[in-house]
Design a protein around this motif. Structure first.
Motif, PDB file in Angstrom:
ATOM      1  N   LEU A  69     -34.141  39.754 -36.929  1.00 29.94           N
ATOM      2  CA  LEU A  69     -33.336  40.467 -37.118  1.00 29.94           C
ATOM      3  C   LEU A  69     -32.288  40.558 -37.581  1.00 29.94           C
ATOM      4  N   SER A  70     -31.325  39.416 -38.043  1.00 26.55           N
ATOM      5  CA  SER A  70     -30.363  39.167 -38.629  1.00 26.55           C
ATOM      6  C   SER A  70     -30.766  38.905 -40.085  1.00 26.55           C
ATOM      7  N   ASN A  71     -29.864  39.036 -41.065  1.00 25.01           N
ATOM      8  CA  ASN A  71     -30.552  38.602 -42.619  1.00 25.01           C
ATOM      9  C   ASN A  71     -30.108  37.115 -42.823  1.00 25.01           C
ATOM     10  N   PRO A  72     -30.885  36.244 -42.642  1.00 22.29           N
ATOM     11  CA  PRO A  72     -30.836  35.208 -43.264  1.00 22.29           C
ATOM     12  C   PRO A  72     -29.595  34.799 -44.001  1.00 22.29           C
ATOM     13  N   HIS A  73     -29.853  35.546 -45.043  1.00 19.65           N
ATOM     14  CA  HIS A  73     -29.462  35.583 -46.413  1.00 19.65           C
ATOM     15  C   HIS A  73     -27.238  35.599 -46.098  1.00 19.65           C
TER      16      HIS A  73
END
Length: 110
Positions: A69-73
């Motif tokens: 869902l979110s951008n891990p980076h």
């Protein structure tokens, strides 16, 4: 929403959730045995820690699409390493719930 889009793409989805790593491994092997077109996998924190998921993804023929869902980076440094992503066909991240729809559309084109 996901089921509606799957119907539009002439796909059937089997939605599952577990907090147990072994269940995820078993389900991916089951998906291959059942002839699934693809597995969409949001492994949560297991993404960054699970050699078992990495090994499983590498051992099956069914393509796995990593979903977040979110951008891990854009998050903490330790989230930048993804064992799942290293083994997966591709990764879709950072679009909220839309990430699942994008992954489903990618799976339909495999």
């Amino acid at each position: 929403m996901l089921e509606d889009r799957a119907r539009d793409l002439d796909l059937t989805v089997d939605l599952r959730q577990s907090n147990h790593e072994g269940h995820l491994v078993d389900w991916m092997h089951e998906a291959q045995a059942r002839g699934a077109k693809a597995v969409l996998l949001n492994a949560g924190a297991f993404t960054h820690t699970s050699i078992a998921l990495y090994d499983c993804i590498k051992s099956i023929r069914t393509p796995v699409i990593e979903v977040h869902l979110s951008n891990p980076h854009a998050r903490e440094e330790f989230r930048h390493l993804s064992y799942v992503g290293r083994a997966a066909k591709g990764t879709i991240a950072g679009f909220g719930a839309q990430s699942y729809l994008l992954a489903l559309e990618a799976a339909a084109r495999l």
